[in-house]
Design a protein around this motif. Sequence first.
Motif, mmCIF file in Angstrom:
data_model
loop_
_atom_site.group_PDB
_atom_site.id
_atom_site.type_symbol
_atom_site.label_atom_id
_atom_site.label_comp_id
_atom_site.label_asym_id
_atom_site.label_seq_id
_atom_site.Cartn_x
_atom_site.Cartn_y
_atom_site.Cartn_z
ATOM 1 N N ARG A 22 -15.862 34.865 -55.365
ATOM 2 C CA ARG A 22 -15.106 34.185 -54.329
ATOM 3 C C ARG A 22 -14.162 33.166 -54.932
ATOM 4 O O ARG A 22 -14.481 32.522 -55.925
ATOM 5 C CB ARG A 22 -16.057 33.432 -53.394
ATOM 6 C CG ARG A 22 -16.513 34.231 -52.249
ATOM 7 C CD ARG A 22 -17.146 33.327 -51.239
ATOM 8 N NE ARG A 22 -18.261 34.044 -50.643
ATOM 9 C CZ ARG A 22 -19.317 33.486 -50.127
ATOM 10 N NH1 ARG A 22 -19.441 32.197 -50.132
ATOM 11 N NH2 ARG A 22 -20.261 34.206 -49.603
ATOM 12 N N PRO A 23 -12.994 32.968 -54.318
ATOM 13 C CA PRO A 23 -12.099 31.928 -54.830
ATOM 14 C C PRO A 23 -12.687 30.544 -54.585
ATOM 15 O O PRO A 23 -13.462 30.344 -53.648
ATOM 16 C CB PRO A 23 -10.816 32.133 -54.013
ATOM 17 C CG PRO A 23 -11.228 32.900 -52.815
ATOM 18 C CD PRO A 23 -12.434 33.697 -53.197
ATOM 19 N N ARG A 24 -12.330 29.612 -55.425
ATOM 20 C CA ARG A 24 -12.809 28.235 -55.277
ATOM 21 C C ARG A 24 -12.254 27.652 -53.977
ATOM 22 O O ARG A 24 -11.114 27.920 -53.606
ATOM 23 C CB ARG A 24 -12.357 27.375 -56.457
ATOM 24 C CG ARG A 24 -12.928 27.789 -57.793
ATOM 25 C CD ARG A 24 -14.414 27.599 -57.894
ATOM 26 N NE ARG A 24 -14.798 26.211 -57.702
ATOM 27 C CZ ARG A 24 -16.018 25.824 -57.413
ATOM 28 N NH1 ARG A 24 -16.965 26.704 -57.272
ATOM 29 N NH2 ARG A 24 -16.295 24.563 -57.258
ATOM 30 N N PRO A 25 -13.041 26.845 -53.296
ATOM 31 C CA PRO A 25 -12.551 26.267 -52.042
ATOM 32 C C PRO A 25 -11.461 25.231 -52.284
ATOM 33 O O PRO A 25 -11.345 24.657 -53.371
ATOM 34 C CB PRO A 25 -13.796 25.616 -51.444
ATOM 35 C CG PRO A 25 -14.695 25.368 -52.593
ATOM 36 C CD PRO A 25 -14.413 26.455 -53.581
ATOM 37 N N ASN A 26 -10.685 25.019 -51.275
ATOM 38 C CA ASN A 26 -9.628 24.024 -51.304
ATOM 39 C C ASN A 26 -10.252 22.635 -51.446
ATOM 40 O O ASN A 26 -11.391 22.423 -51.045
ATOM 41 C CB ASN A 26 -8.840 24.132 -49.994
ATOM 42 C CG ASN A 26 -7.473 23.521 -50.099
ATOM 43 O OD1 ASN A 26 -7.312 22.450 -50.651
ATOM 44 N ND2 ASN A 26 -6.490 24.224 -49.561
ATOM 45 N N ASP A 27 -9.523 21.676 -51.989
ATOM 46 C CA ASP A 27 -10.083 20.338 -52.207
ATOM 47 C C ASP A 27 -9.850 19.392 -51.028
ATOM 48 O O ASP A 27 -10.048 18.191 -51.139
ATOM 49 C CB ASP A 27 -9.542 19.727 -53.498
ATOM 50 C CG ASP A 27 -8.034 19.575 -53.495
ATOM 51 O OD1 ASP A 27 -7.395 20.082 -52.547
ATOM 52 O OD2 ASP A 27 -7.506 18.969 -54.432
ATOM 53 N N LYS A 28 -9.462 19.934 -49.892
ATOM 54 C CA LYS A 28 -9.310 19.153 -48.663
ATOM 55 C C LYS A 28 -10.351 19.662 -47.672
ATOM 56 O O LYS A 28 -10.297 20.812 -47.254
ATOM 57 C CB LYS A 28 -7.906 19.329 -48.096
ATOM 58 C CG LYS A 28 -7.616 18.483 -46.895
ATOM 59 C CD LYS A 28 -6.153 18.696 -46.490
ATOM 60 C CE LYS A 28 -5.802 17.856 -45.293
ATOM 61 N NZ LYS A 28 -4.394 18.093 -44.895
ATOM 62 N N TRP A 29 -11.311 18.808 -47.334
ATOM 63 C CA TRP A 29 -12.438 19.215 -46.493
ATOM 64 C C TRP A 29 -12.356 18.581 -45.120
ATOM 65 O O TRP A 29 -11.996 17.422 -44.979
ATOM 66 C CB TRP A 29 -13.766 18.812 -47.122
ATOM 67 C CG TRP A 29 -14.069 19.424 -48.443
ATOM 68 C CD1 TRP A 29 -13.373 20.391 -49.096
ATOM 69 C CD2 TRP A 29 -15.169 19.100 -49.296
ATOM 70 N NE1 TRP A 29 -13.970 20.690 -50.296
ATOM 71 C CE2 TRP A 29 -15.074 19.904 -50.436
ATOM 72 C CE3 TRP A 29 -16.213 18.205 -49.190
ATOM 73 C CZ2 TRP A 29 -15.997 19.839 -51.468
ATOM 74 C CZ3 TRP A 29 -17.132 18.141 -50.220
ATOM 75 C CH2 TRP A 29 -17.025 18.957 -51.338
ATOM 76 N N HIS A 30 -12.756 19.372 -44.116
ATOM 77 C CA HIS A 30 -12.912 18.873 -42.752
ATOM 78 C C HIS A 30 -14.402 18.919 -42.432
ATOM 79 O O HIS A 30 -15.039 19.959 -42.601
ATOM 80 C CB HIS A 30 -12.147 19.749 -41.757
ATOM 81 C CG HIS A 30 -10.668 19.736 -41.956
ATOM 82 N ND1 HIS A 30 -9.842 18.933 -41.221
ATOM 83 C CD2 HIS A 30 -9.869 20.420 -42.803
ATOM 84 C CE1 HIS A 30 -8.602 19.133 -41.602
ATOM 85 N NE2 HIS A 30 -8.594 20.030 -42.565
ATOM 86 N N MET A 31 -14.957 17.817 -41.958
ATOM 87 C CA MET A 31 -16.388 17.763 -41.646
ATOM 88 C C MET A 31 -16.572 17.338 -40.192
ATOM 89 O O MET A 31 -15.833 16.502 -39.678
ATOM 90 C CB MET A 31 -17.090 16.778 -42.567
ATOM 91 C CG MET A 31 -17.047 17.201 -44.025
ATOM 92 S SD MET A 31 -17.734 15.985 -45.151
ATOM 93 C CE MET A 31 -19.374 15.834 -44.531
ATOM 94 N N ASP A 32 -17.579 17.932 -39.567
ATOM 95 C CA ASP A 32 -17.840 17.625 -38.170
ATOM 96 C C ASP A 32 -19.294 17.931 -37.856
ATOM 97 O O ASP A 32 -19.968 18.650 -38.592
ATOM 98 C CB ASP A 32 -16.933 18.469 -37.275
ATOM 99 C CG ASP A 32 -16.962 18.022 -35.833
ATOM 100 O OD1 ASP A 32 -17.155 16.819 -35.582
ATOM 101 O OD2 ASP A 32 -16.789 18.876 -34.942
ATOM 102 N N GLU A 33 -19.762 17.401 -36.752
ATOM 103 C CA GLU A 33 -21.109 17.679 -36.279
ATOM 104 C C GLU A 33 -21.029 17.954 -34.784
ATOM 105 O O GLU A 33 -20.165 17.425 -34.087
ATOM 106 C CB GLU A 33 -22.073 16.519 -36.577
ATOM 107 C CG GLU A 33 -21.872 15.288 -35.749
ATOM 108 C CD GLU A 33 -20.613 14.515 -36.094
ATOM 109 O OE1 GLU A 33 -20.097 13.841 -35.205
ATOM 110 O OE2 GLU A 33 -20.135 14.602 -37.236
ATOM 111 N N VAL A 34 -21.894 18.834 -34.323
ATOM 112 C CA VAL A 34 -21.916 19.188 -32.909
ATOM 113 C C VAL A 34 -23.375 19.306 -32.482
ATOM 114 O O VAL A 34 -24.232 19.706 -33.272
ATOM 115 C CB VAL A 34 -21.131 20.497 -32.648
ATOM 116 C CG1 VAL A 34 -21.783 21.673 -33.323
ATOM 117 C CG2 VAL A 34 -20.951 20.759 -31.177
#
Length: 170
Positions: free
Chosen positions: A72-84
């Motif tokens: 798999r390609p490495r993930p982008n270095d900009k993350w979005h985090m959330d909780e529901v």
Amino acid sequence: MNLPIDLPPLKGFRYPREIIALAVWAYHRLALSTADVEDLLAARGVIVSREAIRLWVNRFGSHFADCIRRERPRPNDKWHMDEVVITIRGKKHWLWRAIDADGDVLDILVQTRRNAKAAKRFFQRLVSQFGEPRVVITDKLRSYIKPVKTQAPNADHRAHKGLNNAIEVS
């Protein structure tokens, strides 16, 4: 799926390594059932039972899953985090989610709490698995502030309701 051609046959198995690899790969990569893999192999002229495929998946599945993850390609270095909030058997739980800027899911975690300790545990797992991000975008939950500051001191933490729309849509 990359397999070297000069591999010796597997001892104790009736079918060659390539057929076993194809069956396990199709099961994991294409999310097929054992019946679907059986049909796929039958279309190629290989008659294998579902039970044999299940045994192959149990024995070699973790190795192939690791290989797929590595490709798999490495993930982008900009993350979005959330909780529901979700309800499981009538009890309230929190589903913590993280995606990168491309919309690929980094990780999910279900916990019974929505506090700083839970946020720290989730963010710590992400940093240990993917490394330190450049930017972390969260909603206005204050529990994110300390974990982001301690686990990724160089990351730009943006806590804004409108910026976190990418994960709200996912």
